[in-house]
Design a protein around this motif. Structure first.
Motif, PDB file in Angstrom:
ATOM      1  N   SER A 194       1.211  -1.080   0.164  1.00  7.63           N
ATOM      2  CA  SER A 194       0.223   0.119   0.095  1.00  7.63           C
ATOM      3  C   SER A 194       1.023   1.014   0.320  1.00  7.63           C
ATOM      4  CB  SER A 194      -1.028  -0.146   1.722  1.00  7.63           C
ATOM      5  OG  SER A 194      -0.177   0.313   2.250  1.00  7.63           O
ATOM      6  N   ARG A 196       3.638   1.365  -2.018  1.00  6.65           N
ATOM      7  CA  ARG A 196       4.170   1.303  -2.827  1.00  6.65           C
ATOM      8  C   ARG A 196       3.347   2.403  -3.571  1.00  6.65           C
ATOM      9  NH1 ARG A 196       3.576  -3.756  -6.076  1.00  6.65           N
ATOM     10  NH2 ARG A 196       1.638  -2.966  -5.765  1.00  6.65           N
ATOM     11  N   ASP A 197       1.474   2.130  -3.692  1.00  6.31           N
ATOM     12  CA  ASP A 197       0.841   2.873  -4.075  1.00  6.31           C
ATOM     13  C   ASP A 197       0.194   4.197  -4.290  1.00  6.31           C
ATOM     14  OD1 ASP A 197       0.894  -0.307  -5.250  1.00  6.31           O
ATOM     15  OD2 ASP A 197      -1.111  -0.490  -5.019  1.00  6.31           O
ATOM     16  N   SER A 198       0.130   4.273  -3.095  1.00  4.57           N
ATOM     17  CA  SER A 198      -0.094   5.631  -1.976  1.00  4.57           C
ATOM     18  C   SER A 198       0.320   6.111  -1.432  1.00  4.57           C
ATOM     19  CB  SER A 198      -1.327   5.394  -2.610  1.00  4.57           C
ATOM     20  OG  SER A 198      -1.969   7.634  -2.378  1.00  4.57           O
ATOM     21  N   ALA A 201      -1.896   8.488   1.134  1.00  5.11           N
ATOM     22  CA  ALA A 201      -3.507   7.241   1.686  1.00  5.11           C
ATOM     23  C   ALA A 201      -2.745   6.037   2.374  1.00  5.11           C
ATOM     24  CB  ALA A 201      -3.804   6.700   0.254  1.00  5.11           C
ATOM     25  N   ARG A 348       1.798  -7.502  -9.255  1.00  6.89           N
ATOM     26  CA  ARG A 348       1.257  -6.423  -9.636  1.00  6.89           C
ATOM     27  C   ARG A 348       3.171  -5.767  -9.964  1.00  6.89           C
ATOM     28  NH1 ARG A 348      -1.664  -6.408 -13.720  1.00  6.89           N
ATOM     29  NH2 ARG A 348      -1.539  -4.131 -13.489  1.00  6.89           N
TER      30      ARG A 348
ATOM     31  N   PHE B  85     -10.415  11.799  -0.206  1.00 10.28           N
ATOM     32  CA  PHE B  85      -9.278  12.614  -0.840  1.00 10.28           C
ATOM     33  C   PHE B  85     -10.078  13.686  -2.302  1.00 10.28           C
ATOM     34  CE2 PHE B  85      -6.590  10.398   1.127  1.00 10.28           C
ATOM     35  CZ  PHE B  85      -5.390  10.713   1.599  1.00 10.28           C
ATOM     36  N   ARG B  89      -7.372   8.650  -4.388  1.00 11.44           N
ATOM     37  CA  ARG B  89      -6.406   7.940  -4.058  1.00 11.44           C
ATOM     38  C   ARG B  89      -5.988   6.361  -3.441  1.00 11.44           C
ATOM     39  NH1 ARG B  89      -2.218  11.699  -3.759  1.00 11.44           N
ATOM     40  NH2 ARG B  89      -2.479  13.569  -3.478  1.00 11.44           N
ATOM     41  N   LEU B  90      -6.304   5.715  -4.219  1.00  9.98           N
ATOM     42  CA  LEU B  90      -6.983   4.160  -4.339  1.00  9.98           C
ATOM     43  C   LEU B  90      -5.406   3.892  -4.253  1.00  9.98           C
ATOM     44  CD1 LEU B  90      -9.738   3.452  -5.743  1.00  9.98           C
ATOM     45  CD2 LEU B  90      -9.503   3.395  -3.245  1.00  9.98           C
ATOM     46  N   PHE B  91      -5.178   2.403  -3.023  1.00 11.02           N
ATOM     47  CA  PHE B  91      -4.101   1.900  -3.918  1.00 11.02           C
ATOM     48  C   PHE B  91      -4.019   0.665  -4.869  1.00 11.02           C
ATOM     49  CE2 PHE B  91      -4.178   1.245   1.311  1.00 11.02           C
ATOM     50  CZ  PHE B  91      -3.164   2.798   1.006  1.00 11.02           C
ATOM     51  N   ASN B  92      -3.947   1.348  -6.510  1.00 10.66           N
ATOM     52  CA  ASN B  92      -4.168   1.058  -7.611  1.00 10.66           C
ATOM     53  C   ASN B  92      -3.998  -0.202  -7.891  1.00 10.66           C
ATOM     54  OD1 ASN B  92      -5.345   2.773  -8.005  1.00 10.66           O
ATOM     55  ND2 ASN B  92      -3.859   4.456  -8.745  1.00 10.66           N
ATOM     56  N   ASN B  93      -2.977  -0.761  -7.736  1.00 12.68           N
ATOM     57  CA  ASN B  93      -2.081  -2.205  -7.751  1.00 12.68           C
ATOM     58  C   ASN B  93      -2.722  -3.065  -7.043  1.00 12.68           C
ATOM     59  OD1 ASN B  93      -1.195  -1.123  -9.805  1.00 12.68           O
ATOM     60  ND2 ASN B  93       0.887  -0.385  -8.697  1.00 12.68           N
ATOM     61  N   MET B  94      -3.662  -2.942  -5.900  1.00 12.47           N
ATOM     62  CA  MET B  94      -4.160  -4.522  -5.339  1.00 12.47           C
ATOM     63  C   MET B  94      -5.592  -4.441  -5.529  1.00 12.47           C
ATOM     64  SD  MET B  94      -2.275  -2.711  -1.391  1.00 12.47           S
ATOM     65  CE  MET B  94      -2.370  -3.648  -0.708  1.00 12.47           C
ATOM     66  N   LEU B 151      -8.543  -5.038  -9.588  1.00 10.76           N
ATOM     67  CA  LEU B 151      -7.827  -4.278  -9.280  1.00 10.76           C
ATOM     68  C   LEU B 151      -8.682  -3.014  -9.045  1.00 10.76           C
ATOM     69  CD1 LEU B 151      -4.461  -5.065 -11.517  1.00 10.76           C
ATOM     70  CD2 LEU B 151      -5.081  -6.096  -9.256  1.00 10.76           C
ATOM     71  N   ARG B 167     -12.755   2.429   2.476  1.00  9.56           N
ATOM     72  CA  ARG B 167     -11.524   1.922   3.097  1.00  9.56           C
ATOM     73  C   ARG B 167     -11.425   3.018   4.134  1.00  9.56           C
ATOM     74  NH1 ARG B 167      -6.811   3.894  -0.956  1.00  9.56           N
ATOM     75  NH2 ARG B 167      -7.248   5.770   0.950  1.00  9.56           N
TER      76      ARG B 167
END
Lengths: 378, 260
Positions: A194, A196-198, A201, A348, B85, B89-94, B151, B167
């Motif tokens: 998490s 890594r992704d943002s 956030a 990913r 936000f 701002r999500l955890f895009n690759n999850m 995703l 979240r």
């Protein structure tokens, strides 16, 4: 919920374990010569380095260019401990274990120290700091006195029995895989990805970014240190010129080629690149030695183009390993809608260094500039 | 009167620029409170102060009676303030379910040490399973259960907004801050979102502070609002009173010609 044994999650243990057993048997029969043993040691060391760097680059999403520096610390301190201990308690298995632990831990401490600025710096700036760190470590050992770490001549280290060092190397690989993959596939791994992704956030969601960054840096350095100790055992002398930034970048190349955020990819890339290097070194000798680096670079370029060029996409999809294996076993393709959440990809790819984007960018430009021409003619 | 959030003379300056000054907001428990104002009025800045992104230059704020000062963002979140936000701002690759599970990370009931996870002790599996069940429960409320294995970056815009709220709720907050939740949504989606926000308030007994430009959306949801302009409070109180306030109308659409 039904509990299924997911072969996907264990395939790398199985492959590495099987390779270990096969090579152990081949070795006991006497098929493996000195050079093959040496190659296997090198491959084990490369895998450890690549997978541990992959944890920082692929899962935490920070670019670190000082991995050889951590390895250097492990090699010198572990090698020194080994040479001191082998005088009193002999060059045995126990000495090796102690050397591995001490070398790994001292590198981990260095990793935590370098992790501290990492909390403030991002991207390129962190890369510069880690790069500088690697060079500082190298220079420190280069300027050490002859009694302590050998200075410019290098540190003489005890050798371990060639017949079993590569087996130990592969066992370490298995242990490392277990630690890193169990970490990634847990709530802590989720927190790390998490970040890594943002990062913003992640902080707003209550993730202790500081703690996890330090943890990842220390763990990654720990295994790099262990790789260093193995390196010192597999060579007569540890010389710090080996651990320059070229070597750090070589490890990074393994991670990038294997696909960032992919443990299996790192293993394959590390094995192939090490194999290629050592084979090139043994084939091209004498006057032809100059060609080693040229061939090496050429092969790397070809692999990158093959993996990333958008023009080769169709070819890649037809002729990849997966379809080859499924043809081999005549397995039906998995229905993507049936993928359960456990099976959804951990692997990913983050976007810090985005090869796809970089390569496709040029093509987009040429396409858009060509289209109006066509329209004009018609 | 018990207030969940109480700010006193909150203000911040970036160099010589006073981005916010003398901001007093008091939010009662279980209330949906609006923070509105023209662009650049300092609304998001106030959010950033409350969530710990910036430290206030002046004043302070209390959460549920407790003064919050000099805490990093993650600590403030653990105290009970969660946010979304303006630009998602999500955890895009999850996957979607994992996004929510990250939100559950710090809950006491899902505590699981580093070594417990690495050594794969039974507790790890128990905690993972419970977290997954809890995350699915939350996703079900937002109608995202079907999408749980996709995703996050592949979700349509409206669902991404919802996932972000899910979240934030997963962290078990006392106060939920929504930064322009309706931005970029069509009227239907906006109405659906308003229903969801009301549902959150009732179901989780939640207090919500939201920023939005859509006055229809705000007036349909909020009991009370504060209007900011150039970093200062222009008006506050009941929504109907505030929207008829002369200063507020002026700030939004300007003066009539004869007044000049």
């Amino acid at each position: 919920m039904k509990k299924k044994f997911k072969i996907k999650h264990f395939i790398n243990y199985i492959v590495v374990g099987a390779a270990t057993i096969i090579f152990t048997i081949l070795n006991s029969v006497g098929v493996l010569g000195l050079s093959e043993q040496f190659l296997l040691e090198k491959i084990a060391i490369s895998i450890i380095l690549a997978v541990s760097l992959g944890l920082v680059v692929g899962f935490l999403g920070e670019l670190s260019l000082g991995h050889a520096g951590f390895m250097c610390i492990g090699a010198y301190i572990g090698g020194k401990v080994a040479s001191l201990l082998s005088e009193s308690m002999g060059n045995g298995f126990l000495t090796l274990i102690i050397a591995l632990a001490v070398g790994g831990l001292s590198a981990a401490v260095a990793g935590a120290i370098i992790g501290l600025p990492a909390l403030r710096l991002k991207g390129d700036y962190l890369a510069i700091v880690t790069l500088a760190f690697g060079e500082i470590v190298k220079t420190l050992f280069l300027n050490s006195s002859e009694e302590t770490f050998g200075g410019p001549i290098g540190l003489e280290t005890p050798r371990y029995d060639r017949n079993s060092l590569f087996i130990i190397g592969f066992v370490v690989v298995l242990i490392m895989l277990a630690v890193i993959q169990n970490l990634i596939r847990s709530k802590h791994g989720r927190a790390i990805t998490s970040i890594r992704d943002s990062e913003i956030a992640a902080r707003a969601t209550g993730i202790n970014v500081t703690k996890y960054k330090l943890l990842v840096f220390a763990l990654s350095a720990f295994f790099a240190g262990i790789a260093g100790v193995l390196f010192s055992y597999s060579n007569y002398r540890v010389q710090c010129t080996k651990f320059d930034y070229n070597y750090s970048i070589e490890i990074l190349v393994m991670v990038v080629l294997g696909g960032m955020g992919s443990v299996n990819g790192s293993i394959i890339a590390a094995s192939l690149i090490t194999f290629l290097q050592i084979q090139l070194a043994s084939i091209l000798t004498g006057d032809l030695a100059v060609l080693q680096n040229i061939f090496y670079a050429l092969v790397l370029i070809l692999i990158v183009i093959y993996n990333n060029a958008p023009a080769l996409k169709g070819f890649r999809e037809k002729h990849n390993l997966k379809s080859f294996i499924s043809k081999l076993f005549k397995k039906k393709k998995e229905d993507p809608s049936e993928v359960r959440d456990d099976e959804a990809k951990w692997d990913r790819v983050p976007t810090k260094i985005n090869m796809d984007e970089l390569l496709s960018m040029d093509i987009k430009v040429t396409e858009s500039t060509m289209k109006p021409d066509k329209g004009g003619k018609e | 009167m018990d207030y969940i959030l109480e700010t006193t003379d909150l203000g911040i300056a970036f160099g010589g620029l006073k981005a916010a000054e003398h901001v007093n907001i008091s939010i009662k428990k279980n209330e949906i409170y609006g923070l509105i104002g023209p662009n650049g009025a300092g609304k998001t800045t106030i959010f950033n102060i409350i969530t710990g992104v910036y430290q206030p230059t002046w004043g302070s704020f209390k959460l549920d009676g407790e003064v919050i000062k000099n805490l990093p963002q993650e600590k403030i979140n653990q105290k009970g303030i969660a946010r979304t936000f303006q630009n998602i701002r999500l955890f895009n690759n999850m996957t979607v379910v994992r996004n929510v599970m990250v939100g559950l990370h710090n809950r006491k009931e899902y505590k699981c040490g580093f070594f417990t996870s690495v050594l794969r002790l039974p507790k790890h599996f128990k905690v993972e399973k419970e977290m997954r069940e809890k995350a699915k429960e939350l996703l079900d409320i937002f109608g995202l259960l079907e999408e749980r294995n996709n995703l996050a970056c592949n979700l349509p815009y409206g669902k991404q907004r919802k996932l972000e709220i899910a979240r934030a709720l997963a962290t078990n907050p006392k106060l939920l801050l929504l930064d322009e939740p309706a931005a970029g949504m069509n009227p239907n989606e906006t109405m659906e979102l308003a229903e969801t926000i009301k549902l959150i308030r009732d179901k989780f007994d939640m207090t919500i502070l939201l920023i939005d430009h859509d006055l229809k959306f705000v007036s349909g949801l909020c009991d009370r609002v504060t209007v900011l302009n150039f970093g200062t409070v222009l008006a506050d109180g009941n929504i109907s009173e505030v929207l008829n306030n002369k200063d507020v109308i002026e700030a939004y659409i300007g003066k009539k010609e004869e007044d000049e």
